[in-house]
Design a protein around this motif. Sequence first.
Motif, PDB file in Angstrom:
ATOM      1  N   GLY A   4       0.807  -1.215   0.000  1.00 32.16           N
ATOM      2  CA  GLY A   4       0.000   0.000   0.000  1.00 32.16           C
ATOM      3  C   GLY A   4       0.839   1.263   0.000  1.00 32.16           C
ATOM      4  N   ILE A   5       2.152   1.133  -0.238  1.00 31.78           N
ATOM      5  CA  ILE A   5       3.019   2.295  -0.378  1.00 31.78           C
ATOM      6  C   ILE A   5       3.197   2.562  -1.867  1.00 31.78           C
ATOM      7  N   VAL A   6       2.493   3.543  -2.376  1.00 34.61           N
ATOM      8  CA  VAL A   6       2.477   3.831  -3.817  1.00 34.61           C
ATOM      9  C   VAL A   6       3.854   4.297  -4.286  1.00 34.61           C
ATOM     10  N   GLU A   7       4.343   3.693  -5.371  1.00 38.18           N
ATOM     11  CA  GLU A   7       5.665   4.051  -5.901  1.00 38.18           C
ATOM     12  C   GLU A   7       5.591   5.231  -6.852  1.00 38.18           C
ATOM     13  N   GLU A   8       4.496   5.334  -7.586  1.00 37.14           N
ATOM     14  CA  GLU A   8       4.345   6.419  -8.545  1.00 37.14           C
ATOM     15  C   GLU A   8       2.899   6.451  -9.025  1.00 37.14           C
ATOM     16  N   GLY A 132      -7.616   1.229  12.606  1.00 37.92           N
ATOM     17  CA  GLY A 132      -7.310   0.065  11.785  1.00 37.92           C
ATOM     18  C   GLY A 132      -6.780   0.513  10.428  1.00 37.92           C
ATOM     19  N   SER A 133      -6.367  -0.454   9.605  1.00 37.88           N
ATOM     20  CA  SER A 133      -5.814  -0.151   8.285  1.00 37.88           C
ATOM     21  C   SER A 133      -6.847  -0.390   7.191  1.00 37.88           C
ATOM     22  N   ILE A 134      -6.746   0.395   6.130  1.00 37.52           N
ATOM     23  CA  ILE A 134      -7.573   0.189   4.943  1.00 37.52           C
ATOM     24  C   ILE A 134      -6.787   0.662   3.730  1.00 37.52           C
ATOM     25  N   ALA A 135      -6.983  -0.010   2.600  1.00 35.29           N
ATOM     26  CA  ALA A 135      -6.352   0.415   1.354  1.00 35.29           C
ATOM     27  C   ALA A 135      -7.394   1.121   0.495  1.00 35.29           C
ATOM     28  N   ILE A 136      -7.103   2.371   0.117  1.00 29.36           N
ATOM     29  CA  ILE A 136      -7.984   3.169  -0.731  1.00 29.36           C
ATOM     30  C   ILE A 136      -7.253   3.425  -2.044  1.00 29.36           C
ATOM     31  N   ASP A 137      -7.764   2.872  -3.140  1.00 29.39           N
ATOM     32  CA  ASP A 137      -7.087   2.949  -4.434  1.00 29.39           C
ATOM     33  C   ASP A 137      -5.620   2.523  -4.316  1.00 29.39           C
ATOM     34  N   GLY A 138      -5.402   1.502  -3.490  1.00 24.95           N
ATOM     35  CA  GLY A 138      -4.065   0.939  -3.339  1.00 24.95           C
ATOM     36  C   GLY A 138      -3.176   1.660  -2.353  1.00 24.95           C
ATOM     37  N   ILE A 139      -3.686   2.664  -1.655  1.00 24.11           N
ATOM     38  CA  ILE A 139      -2.892   3.444  -0.703  1.00 24.11           C
ATOM     39  C   ILE A 139      -3.176   2.936   0.705  1.00 24.11           C
ATOM     40  N   SER A 140      -2.142   2.536   1.426  1.00 28.52           N
ATOM     41  CA  SER A 140      -2.297   2.082   2.802  1.00 28.52           C
ATOM     42  C   SER A 140      -2.552   3.276   3.706  1.00 28.52           C
ATOM     43  N   LEU A 141      -3.722   3.274   4.374  1.00 30.56           N
ATOM     44  CA  LEU A 141      -4.098   4.399   5.221  1.00 30.56           C
ATOM     45  C   LEU A 141      -4.661   3.901   6.549  1.00 30.56           C
ATOM     46  N   THR A 142      -4.609   4.770   7.535  1.00 29.95           N
ATOM     47  CA  THR A 142      -5.140   4.474   8.862  1.00 29.95           C
ATOM     48  C   THR A 142      -6.485   5.156   9.034  1.00 29.95           C
ATOM     49  N   VAL A 143      -7.460   4.422   9.548  1.00 27.68           N
ATOM     50  CA  VAL A 143      -8.786   4.985   9.809  1.00 27.68           C
ATOM     51  C   VAL A 143      -8.686   5.924  11.006  1.00 27.68           C
ATOM     52  N   ALA A 144      -8.901   7.208  10.770  1.00 34.16           N
ATOM     53  CA  ALA A 144      -8.811   8.195  11.849  1.00 34.16           C
ATOM     54  C   ALA A 144     -10.086   8.242  12.681  1.00 34.16           C
ATOM     55  N   ALA A 145     -11.224   7.985  12.023  1.00 32.83           N
ATOM     56  CA  ALA A 145     -12.519   7.982  12.711  1.00 32.83           C
ATOM     57  C   ALA A 145     -13.510   7.221  11.858  1.00 32.83           C
ATOM     58  N   CYS A 146     -14.534   6.675  12.506  1.00 31.88           N
ATOM     59  CA  CYS A 146     -15.600   5.979  11.777  1.00 31.88           C
ATOM     60  C   CYS A 146     -16.831   5.914  12.648  1.00 31.88           C
ATOM     61  N   ASN A 147     -17.984   5.669  12.035  1.00 35.42           N
ATOM     62  CA  ASN A 147     -19.186   5.474  12.818  1.00 35.42           C
ATOM     63  C   ASN A 147     -19.281   4.011  13.260  1.00 35.42           C
ATOM     64  N   ALA A 156      -6.725  10.621   7.539  1.00 33.34           N
ATOM     65  CA  ALA A 156      -5.907  11.833   7.550  1.00 33.34           C
ATOM     66  C   ALA A 156      -4.775  11.657   6.544  1.00 33.34           C
ATOM     67  N   ILE A 157      -4.582  12.648   5.695  1.00 31.95           N
ATOM     68  CA  ILE A 157      -3.610  12.559   4.605  1.00 31.95           C
ATOM     69  C   ILE A 157      -2.520  13.602   4.791  1.00 31.95           C
ATOM     70  N   ILE A 158      -1.271  13.160   4.897  1.00 31.57           N
ATOM     71  CA  ILE A 158      -0.148  14.086   5.023  1.00 31.57           C
ATOM     72  C   ILE A 158       0.193  14.672   3.647  1.00 31.57           C
ATOM     73  N   PRO A 159       0.906  15.794   3.603  1.00 35.96           N
ATOM     74  CA  PRO A 159       1.218  16.427   2.314  1.00 35.96           C
ATOM     75  C   PRO A 159       1.912  15.503   1.316  1.00 35.96           C
ATOM     76  N   HIS A 160       2.811  14.619   1.782  1.00 38.99           N
ATOM     77  CA  HIS A 160       3.513  13.719   0.862  1.00 38.99           C
ATOM     78  C   HIS A 160       2.529  12.812   0.134  1.00 38.99           C
ATOM     79  N   SER A 161       1.623  12.187   0.869  1.00 37.52           N
ATOM     80  CA  SER A 161       0.640  11.283   0.260  1.00 37.52           C
ATOM     81  C   SER A 161      -0.311  12.051  -0.653  1.00 37.52           C
TER      82      SER A 161
END
Length: 213
Positions: A4-8, A132-147, A156-161
Motif C-alpha cells: 500500500g506504499i504507492v511508488e508512482e 485500523g488499516s484500509i487500502a484506498i485505491d491501493g494506498i495504505s491508510l489508517t482509519v482516523a474515525a468511523c461510525n 488523515a492525509i499528510i502532504p507527501h501522500s
Amino acid sequence: MFTGIVEETGTLLALGSEEIAVRAAKVLKDVALGDSISVDGICLTVVRFDRDSFTAGLSQETLDRTTLIGRIPGDAVNLESALRAGGKLGGHIVTGHIDGVGRCVAVHPAGLSWEIDFEAPPAVARYIVEKGSIAIDGISLTVAACNTAGDWFRVAIIPHSFAETTLGAIKPGDPVNLEADLIGKYVEKLLGGSKRDSQENLTPAFLAEHGFL
C-alpha cells in the motif's frame, strides 16, 4: 502481495474488456512478464511491456468489482510493484483483491494536511475500525474515525501522500477501490458463527485484547 506504499502515479493509456495499458516508469525498472502490479489497488498481471508502459490482462470480474469501468485514457492511477521477499513492509498487508467500491463524501483541509471522508459498502464496512488499516485505491491508510457501522470513515492525509498519489485530485462523489485489512477477515473467520454474530464481536476492544491493535 503489496504494502500500500504507492511508488508512482501512472497514466491510463487504453482500457478494453480484456486488457489495460498504463504509462509508467518506476514499476518498470525490473519488470518481467507475469509480474503483478497494483493499479489503483487492483492486482493485475503484466502480459506485455516496453520502456515506458505495460499492458495487463483484465477479467470481467475485475471490471464488475472495481472503478476501472469508469476510467478513461489520461486518468492518473496509483502504481506499486509486488512485495519482494525481504522487502520493507512500510504500510500493511494488501492483497490487491478489491472488496468493494466506496465513495468520497468530503475533503477538509486540516492545517498542512487533509482529512477525507468516505462511504463504504457493507462488504467493507464491517471490517472498518478506528485506527485500523484500509487500502484506498491501493494506498495504505489508517482509519482516523468511523461510525459504529463502519459505513462512514475518515482518513488523515499528510502532504507527501496528497502530492504523490491520486488523492491530491479527489473530490466528493468520486468512486474509490477499497480493500479491508486482511487480518480483520481472518479474525471474523476464526470467530465462527453467522456473519451477524461475527460482526457484533469484531470490536476494537476484541482486536486489542488479542493483539491485533
